[in-house]
Design a protein around this motif. Sequence first.
Motif, PDB file in Angstrom:
ATOM      1  N   ILE A   1       0.851  -1.197   0.000  1.00 14.96           N
ATOM      2  CA  ILE A   1       0.000   0.000   0.000  1.00 14.96           C
ATOM      3  C   ILE A   1       0.879   1.237   0.000  1.00 14.96           C
ATOM      4  N   ARG A   2       0.293   2.298  -0.531  1.00 13.19           N
ATOM      5  CA  ARG A   2       1.039   3.557  -0.575  1.00 13.19           C
ATOM      6  C   ARG A   2       0.938   4.245   0.784  1.00 13.19           C
ATOM      7  N   LEU A   3       2.086   4.720   1.277  1.00 13.99           N
ATOM      8  CA  LEU A   3       2.128   5.354   2.598  1.00 13.99           C
ATOM      9  C   LEU A   3       2.639   6.787   2.489  1.00 13.99           C
ATOM     10  N   TYR A   4       2.081   7.623   3.342  1.00 13.10           N
ATOM     11  CA  TYR A   4       2.470   9.047   3.353  1.00 13.10           C
ATOM     12  C   TYR A   4       2.901   9.433   4.761  1.00 13.10           C
ATOM     13  N   LEU A   5       4.009  10.178   4.822  1.00 13.49           N
ATOM     14  CA  LEU A   5       4.592  10.530   6.106  1.00 13.49           C
ATOM     15  C   LEU A   5       4.443  12.028   6.351  1.00 13.49           C
ATOM     16  N   GLY A   6       3.893  12.373   7.499  1.00 12.62           N
ATOM     17  CA  GLY A   6       3.785  13.781   7.885  1.00 12.62           C
ATOM     18  C   GLY A   6       4.635  14.045   9.116  1.00 12.62           C
ATOM     19  N   ILE A   7       5.388  15.129   9.074  1.00 13.15           N
ATOM     20  CA  ILE A   7       6.250  15.494  10.203  1.00 13.15           C
ATOM     21  C   ILE A   7       5.936  16.925  10.612  1.00 13.15           C
TER      22      ILE A   7
ATOM     23  N   VAL B   1       6.460  12.434   1.463  1.00 10.24           N
ATOM     24  CA  VAL B   1       6.803  12.928   2.798  1.00 10.24           C
ATOM     25  C   VAL B   1       6.552  14.428   2.803  1.00 10.24           C
ATOM     26  N   CYS B   2       5.908  14.914   3.854  1.00  8.83           N
ATOM     27  CA  CYS B   2       5.837  16.363   4.032  1.00  8.83           C
ATOM     28  C   CYS B   2       6.287  16.721   5.435  1.00  8.83           C
ATOM     29  N   ALA B   3       7.276  17.589   5.525  1.00 15.64           N
ATOM     30  CA  ALA B   3       7.751  18.068   6.820  1.00 15.64           C
ATOM     31  C   ALA B   3       7.316  19.521   6.973  1.00 15.64           C
TER      32      ALA B   3
ATOM     33  N   GLY C   1      18.217  12.033   3.483  1.00 16.12           N
ATOM     34  CA  GLY C   1      19.142  11.003   3.980  1.00 16.12           C
ATOM     35  C   GLY C   1      18.496  10.067   4.984  1.00 16.12           C
ATOM     36  N   LEU C   2      17.442  10.539   5.647  1.00 18.46           N
ATOM     37  CA  LEU C   2      16.834   9.754   6.727  1.00 18.46           C
ATOM     38  C   LEU C   2      15.677   8.890   6.270  1.00 18.46           C
ATOM     39  N   VAL C   3      14.936   9.386   5.293  1.00 16.99           N
ATOM     40  CA  VAL C   3      13.677   8.749   4.895  1.00 16.99           C
ATOM     41  C   VAL C   3      13.640   8.605   3.373  1.00 16.99           C
ATOM     42  N   LYS C   4      13.288   7.410   2.904  1.00 14.52           N
ATOM     43  CA  LYS C   4      13.182   7.205   1.456  1.00 14.52           C
ATOM     44  C   LYS C   4      11.756   7.493   0.982  1.00 14.52           C
ATOM     45  N   ALA C   5      11.622   8.256  -0.081  1.00 14.66           N
ATOM     46  CA  ALA C   5      10.284   8.605  -0.577  1.00 14.66           C
ATOM     47  C   ALA C   5      10.345   8.991  -2.049  1.00 14.66           C
ATOM     48  N   ASP C   6       9.170   8.929  -2.708  1.00 22.71           N
ATOM     49  CA  ASP C   6       9.081   9.392  -4.096  1.00 22.71           C
ATOM     50  C   ASP C   6       9.119  10.913  -4.168  1.00 22.71           C
ATOM     51  N   ARG C   7       8.464  11.564  -3.204  1.00 20.01           N
ATOM     52  CA  ARG C   7       8.357  13.028  -3.195  1.00 20.01           C
ATOM     53  C   ARG C   7       8.632  13.570  -1.803  1.00 20.01           C
ATOM     54  N   TYR C   8       9.309  14.706  -1.779  1.00 18.54           N
ATOM     55  CA  TYR C   8       9.566  15.408  -0.515  1.00 18.54           C
ATOM     56  C   TYR C   8       8.970  16.799  -0.606  1.00 18.54           C
ATOM     57  N   ARG C   9       8.440  17.251   0.487  1.00 18.50           N
ATOM     58  CA  ARG C   9       7.820  18.575   0.516  1.00 18.50           C
ATOM     59  C   ARG C   9       8.095  19.190   1.891  1.00 18.50           C
ATOM     60  N   ILE C  10       8.444  20.461   1.903  1.00 18.67           N
ATOM     61  CA  ILE C  10       8.609  21.153   3.183  1.00 18.67           C
ATOM     62  C   ILE C  10       7.662  22.343   3.198  1.00 18.67           C
TER      63      ILE C  10
ATOM     64  N   LEU D   1      -1.403  14.668   5.132  1.00 14.22           N
ATOM     65  CA  LEU D   1      -2.379  14.987   4.079  1.00 14.22           C
ATOM     66  C   LEU D   1      -1.721  15.784   2.958  1.00 14.22           C
ATOM     67  N   LEU D   2      -0.834  16.725   3.329  1.00 14.58           N
ATOM     68  CA  LEU D   2      -0.122  17.524   2.329  1.00 14.58           C
ATOM     69  C   LEU D   2       0.775  16.633   1.467  1.00 14.58           C
ATOM     70  N   ALA D   3       1.364  15.626   2.098  1.00 13.66           N
ATOM     71  CA  ALA D   3       2.184  14.676   1.336  1.00 13.66           C
ATOM     72  C   ALA D   3       1.312  13.912   0.346  1.00 13.66           C
ATOM     73  N   LEU D   4       0.149  13.508   0.824  1.00 12.28           N
ATOM     74  CA  LEU D   4      -0.806  12.785  -0.023  1.00 12.28           C
ATOM     75  C   LEU D   4      -1.295  13.674  -1.162  1.00 12.28           C
ATOM     76  N   GLU D   5      -1.670  14.901  -0.837  1.00  9.38           N
ATOM     77  CA  GLU D   5      -2.174  15.851  -1.827  1.00  9.38           C
ATOM     78  C   GLU D   5      -1.134  16.117  -2.916  1.00  9.38           C
ATOM     79  N   ALA D   6       0.122  16.292  -2.487  1.00  3.62           N
ATOM     80  CA  ALA D   6       1.200  16.561  -3.448  1.00  3.62           C
ATOM     81  C   ALA D   6       1.346  15.401  -4.417  1.00  3.62           C
ATOM     82  N   SER D   7       1.172  14.220  -3.872  1.00  3.67           N
ATOM     83  CA  SER D   7       1.308  13.013  -4.672  1.00  3.67           C
ATOM     84  C   SER D   7       0.173  12.905  -5.700  1.00  3.67           C
ATOM     85  N   LEU D   8      -1.044  13.275  -5.263  1.00  5.89           N
ATOM     86  CA  LEU D   8      -2.216  13.209  -6.135  1.00  5.89           C
ATOM     87  C   LEU D   8      -2.146  14.239  -7.254  1.00  5.89           C
ATOM     88  N   THR D   9      -1.745  15.462  -6.883  1.00  8.66           N
ATOM     89  CA  THR D   9      -1.740  16.542  -7.866  1.00  8.66           C
ATOM     90  C   THR D   9      -0.440  16.602  -8.651  1.00  8.66           C
TER      91      THR D   9
END
Lengths: 320, 320
Positions: A5-11, A75-77, A97-106, A310-318
Amino acid sequence: MKERIRLYLGIDGGGTKTAVTIITDTRAVVGEGTGGPGNIAVTAEPVLRRSVLEGVSQACAIAGLEIADTHFAGVCAAMAGYSDEERRQRFFELLKGLVKADRYRIEPDYVAAYWGATLGEPGIVVIAGTGAVAYGRNAEGESYREDGLGYLLGDRGSGFNLGLHTLRYTLDRMKEGNVDRLAAAVLEFTGAQSQSGIVRWLYGDFVPAKVAELAPVVGALADEGDRAARDLVAKMARCLRHSVRQVRHKLWLPRDVPVYMLGGLWNIGSFFRSEFIQPTWRVEGEGDDLSGGRFLIGTPHADAAYGAALLALEASLTGS
Amino acid sequence: MKERIRLYLGIDGGGTKTAVTIITDTRAVVGEGTGGPGNIAVTAEPVLRRSVLEGVSQACAIAGLEIADTHFAGVCAAMAGYSDEERRQRFFELLKGLVKADRYRIEPDYVAAYWGATLGEPGIVVIAGTGAVAYGRNAEGESYREDGLGYLLGDRGSGFNLGLHTLRYTLDRMKEGNVDRLAAAVLEFTGAQSQSGIVRWLYGDFVPAKVAELAPVVGALADEGDRAARDLVAKMARCLRHSVRQVRHKLWLPRDVPVYMLGGLWNIGSFFRSEFIQPTWRVEGEGDDLSGGRFLIGTPHADAAYGAALLALEASLTGS
């Protein structure tokens, strides 16, 4: 074998703690964790690294994952200290360096707070703590921020602002030789015995948070009916009302759009909260700036870490 | 063999230099000298020691004296950073170790500036630099200070205050997407290209003096007739006028008592000076607060080091 399953990380990184949430495509929470300080502008990099690692590892453990084997879809931090661009860039490298992801967002912390509180529905968050910021978003996806410029340029209606006004008030009363209940409470809190004692307390090892520590003292006296305390607290409530009205105005939001009261300052007393929601107190020497009516107060749906996810998810969708 | 005469030592310690003057019973200057930084609240003790020693040694040399063989009838040190009581006490001990005298006195810098400017006659000094303070004394010897509470509590009309208002103005113009001449000058001066660039410039390694560096930029534009710059500069001039009027009022000083304009801010332009002396500019959105008429401006008789020496002499005469 597990279903993929697709997972999204919020920090959500703040001054004292870093909160982490992992959600799925369906917005379901599968893990949560917390680490230490996460303000990227003021936290040393090794501490920041440990805070994030600790929070993410905990959240992964709850989700039944190993951080090293997990590849997030996004991932959205949302970090305090966001406006420090250089530090933000360095944090971005650290995060990769800490977390592997398709997309990063700050994102700034208040954006994640908005998404957590509203789940993306039109609304306004008004975050009052040591600082103050209001942020909203309309149905078209336009957003607007009011204030949030720090203690020298703004933070109107913040704990710092309330503390500073209270110190000024106290100095004025001392100058008149008329130390009333509020001034006496400030002298007791600061341990000062003179005008110059107040000045020393303020400038010695000055940090805005120290000044904000006066806010609960004033809030409590306002709840007890002290006139001077009510005047000061009502002024702060009106500053925050003004910020909310500015956001509503700029985004053409309807009058009944929900307003979410976030941040520690809302705990200083019920008078402060009620003056914000619908003011009735007339501040001495001020006109009747009681306009704007009653705010519709919303109950936050979730916290800023969830908002970041949610922002990580939204970024991925759009694909943004 | 030399005639024995009574000598008085005045020391004026500022952020970048320490000025020293030696006078006789008849108020005649017999020696002057300068040393390095002398703000007791922020200068390291070894530096402070060297600053004082250098200044006093120079002044002694000019007077034909050896510092080690000289015993002053009185010493007065007027030091920036005076309000830091602990540092003041330590500086007092340091001073006693460096200079021999019958009497020692430590005073705030603005008191010595007043004595230098007026020679003790009734009058008001208005000192505007990074900070701002007004101080006066009447014929009965009563004195009153207005403002001088530092950048968070006051310093109304100071270089810091002008700089901060200018930054706020610039942020407002940027928000509107309407970068006028003044806003453009601020962007050039700070090297910022965005709102968050301004915010970073301000809070990164913040010191009030950095903000005050904007004052000459605004002052020059005001002299060129720029409307926005004139509004800001006129506001500052009015703050300082207000402080002077407060001092005049509290001390029952006559309207024609001389006002002495001291400090670096007065050099930012002639518009600022003339708006202080007699305002004519109407600030947008403000009422007609042009009251108080024209000030009678005095030419300072001497500097603060001489004023400190007079204070040493006065203390010796009155036995205070």
